[in-house]
Motif scaffolding. Sequence first.
Motif, PDB file in Angstrom:
ATOM      1  N   ASP A  83       4.755  46.913  54.873  1.00 52.09           N
ATOM      2  CA  ASP A  83       5.785  48.460  55.195  1.00 52.09           C
ATOM      3  C   ASP A  83       7.387  47.840  54.977  1.00 52.09           C
ATOM      4  N   LYS A  84       7.291  46.802  55.824  1.00 49.04           N
ATOM      5  CA  LYS A  84       7.981  46.293  56.635  1.00 49.04           C
ATOM      6  C   LYS A  84       9.268  45.508  55.645  1.00 49.04           C
ATOM      7  N   LEU A  85       8.730  44.327  54.725  1.00 49.75           N
ATOM      8  CA  LEU A  85       9.122  43.237  54.266  1.00 49.75           C
ATOM      9  C   LEU A  85       9.969  43.583  53.429  1.00 49.75           C
ATOM     10  N   THR A  86      11.104  42.861  53.071  1.00 52.08           N
ATOM     11  CA  THR A  86      11.412  43.066  50.655  1.00 52.08           C
ATOM     12  C   THR A  86      11.134  41.539  50.792  1.00 52.08           C
ATOM     13  N   ILE A  87      10.719  41.427  49.557  1.00 52.72           N
ATOM     14  CA  ILE A  87       9.552  39.838  49.518  1.00 52.72           C
ATOM     15  C   ILE A  87      10.599  39.753  48.416  1.00 52.72           C
ATOM     16  N   TYR A  88      11.793  38.539  48.465  1.00 55.10           N
ATOM     17  CA  TYR A  88      12.080  38.236  47.078  1.00 55.10           C
ATOM     18  C   TYR A  88      11.801  36.505  46.802  1.00 55.10           C
ATOM     19  N   GLU A  89      10.710  37.037  45.808  1.00 54.13           N
ATOM     20  CA  GLU A  89      10.090  35.594  45.285  1.00 54.13           C
ATOM     21  C   GLU A  89      11.200  34.938  44.617  1.00 54.13           C
ATOM     22  N   GLY A  90      10.830  33.450  44.868  1.00 54.35           N
ATOM     23  CA  GLY A  90      11.843  32.983  44.659  1.00 54.35           C
ATOM     24  C   GLY A  90      12.095  31.380  45.542  1.00 54.35           C
ATOM     25  N   ASP A  91      12.663  30.429  44.889  1.00 52.84           N
ATOM     26  CA  ASP A  91      13.081  28.683  45.278  1.00 52.84           C
ATOM     27  C   ASP A  91      14.676  29.463  46.764  1.00 52.84           C
ATOM     28  N   ALA A  92      14.090  29.208  47.552  1.00 54.94           N
ATOM     29  CA  ALA A  92      15.613  29.037  48.919  1.00 54.94           C
ATOM     30  C   ALA A  92      17.164  28.339  48.517  1.00 54.94           C
ATOM     31  N   MET A  93      16.367  26.956  47.797  1.00 57.91           N
ATOM     32  CA  MET A  93      17.079  26.079  47.739  1.00 57.91           C
ATOM     33  C   MET A  93      18.278  26.775  46.288  1.00 57.91           C
ATOM     34  N   LYS A  94      18.040  27.662  45.157  1.00 59.96           N
ATOM     35  CA  LYS A  94      18.294  28.544  44.009  1.00 59.96           C
ATOM     36  C   LYS A  94      18.987  29.881  44.597  1.00 59.96           C
ATOM     37  N   PHE A  95      18.433  31.076  45.990  1.00 56.77           N
ATOM     38  CA  PHE A  95      18.983  31.936  46.633  1.00 56.77           C
ATOM     39  C   PHE A  95      20.251  32.001  47.020  1.00 56.77           C
ATOM     40  N   ASP A  96      20.685  33.089  46.187  1.00 55.57           N
ATOM     41  CA  ASP A  96      21.945  33.162  47.073  1.00 55.57           C
ATOM     42  C   ASP A  96      22.108  34.113  47.785  1.00 55.57           C
ATOM     43  N   PHE A  97      22.204  33.944  49.237  1.00 54.59           N
ATOM     44  CA  PHE A  97      22.412  34.672  50.226  1.00 54.59           C
ATOM     45  C   PHE A  97      22.612  35.475  50.776  1.00 54.59           C
ATOM     46  N   THR A  98      24.004  35.280  49.944  1.00 56.73           N
ATOM     47  CA  THR A  98      25.156  36.313  50.242  1.00 56.73           C
ATOM     48  C   THR A  98      24.749  38.110  49.926  1.00 56.73           C
ATOM     49  N   GLN A  99      23.704  38.432  49.026  1.00 59.12           N
ATOM     50  CA  GLN A  99      23.824  39.754  48.542  1.00 59.12           C
ATOM     51  C   GLN A  99      22.748  40.138  49.556  1.00 59.12           C
ATOM     52  N   LEU A 100      22.120  39.052  50.686  1.00 56.79           N
ATOM     53  CA  LEU A 100      21.492  40.176  51.815  1.00 56.79           C
ATOM     54  C   LEU A 100      22.661  40.498  52.600  1.00 56.79           C
ATOM     55  N   ALA A 101      23.977  40.270  52.638  1.00 57.88           N
ATOM     56  CA  ALA A 101      24.839  39.735  54.157  1.00 57.88           C
ATOM     57  C   ALA A 101      25.555  41.188  53.719  1.00 57.88           C
ATOM     58  N   SER A 102      25.904  41.990  55.344  1.00 58.44           N
ATOM     59  CA  SER A 102      27.226  42.641  55.104  1.00 58.44           C
ATOM     60  C   SER A 102      27.899  41.787  56.095  1.00 58.44           C
ATOM     61  N   GLU A 103      29.902  43.054  56.018  1.00 56.49           N
ATOM     62  CA  GLU A 103      30.747  42.150  57.364  1.00 56.49           C
ATOM     63  C   GLU A 103      29.842  42.270  58.039  1.00 56.49           C
ATOM     64  N   GLU A 104      29.026  44.037  58.879  1.00 57.39           N
ATOM     65  CA  GLU A 104      28.755  44.368  59.702  1.00 57.39           C
ATOM     66  C   GLU A 104      27.293  43.910  60.596  1.00 57.39           C
TER      67      GLU A 104
END
Length: 268
Positions: A83-104
């Motif tokens: 219930d707590k996890l959002t799972i992104y299945e894939g390679d961290a080396m190709k992952f766009d981490f900006t999609q998870l971030a926000s200014e605040e």
Amino acid sequence: MSDNVHLGHRARKRFGQNFLNDPYIIDGIVSAINPLPGENLVEIGPGLGALTEPVAREVDKLSVVELDRDLAERLRHHPELADKLTIYEGDAMKFDFTQLASEENPLRIFGNLPYNVSTPLMFHLFSFAGAVKDMHFMLQKEVVNRLAAGPNSKAYGRLTVMAQYYCKVVPVLEVPPTAFKPAPKVDSAVVRLIPHKELPHPTTSLKWLERVCREGFNQRRKTVRNCYKSLVDAETLESLGIDPSVRPESLTLAQFVALANWMDANHK
């Protein structure tokens, strides 16, 4: 049951999997991370959940990036975590981490990084440094030594300069091989990387900074003068505050940046 089979999952060499299973060490890592509710936590390679479970107990939600399909599937059905996890299945080396971030809500990234990809993965993560509050990683001790090194040491190299360009580097704790199943053949350590809010020595060209580091550390035995002789003369080096007769491994981050910025301005 052999050592390699842990909770029914066989560690896979190709993913560089070594699973943490020492409660005392796990506790130390979670304390170092100090996860708090509402924070934007992202785990790379949660594996069997050795860190995921205790971190999830402290927070309401957590994102994870997992390459191994079987492990991602297990996490989806994990009684405590599902219930707590959002799972992104894939390679961290190709992952766009900006999609998870926000200014605040900047990212707090952590993980027990596979040894075979730790260096390129760090370079990938540095490109998102502006969206990151901090990172906590379990790495080979030798890699942590390289991240934290100072000039004129064997461990000082391209990874050091690029890591310290983006982040403050703080070694947190050392971890013996016995903390893992299967036990790796090397010592490990946990490092905290805190991206600089303002870069202390900004470069006008990352390409040039990477190039002067690469060329310098690929020819460690040469003097700075000989190392860069096709690009810059000794007088110019002196004007930049660089002694042409020292080896590249004697240069500070600030000197590498000064050299890169000069190259950028004079080699268009």
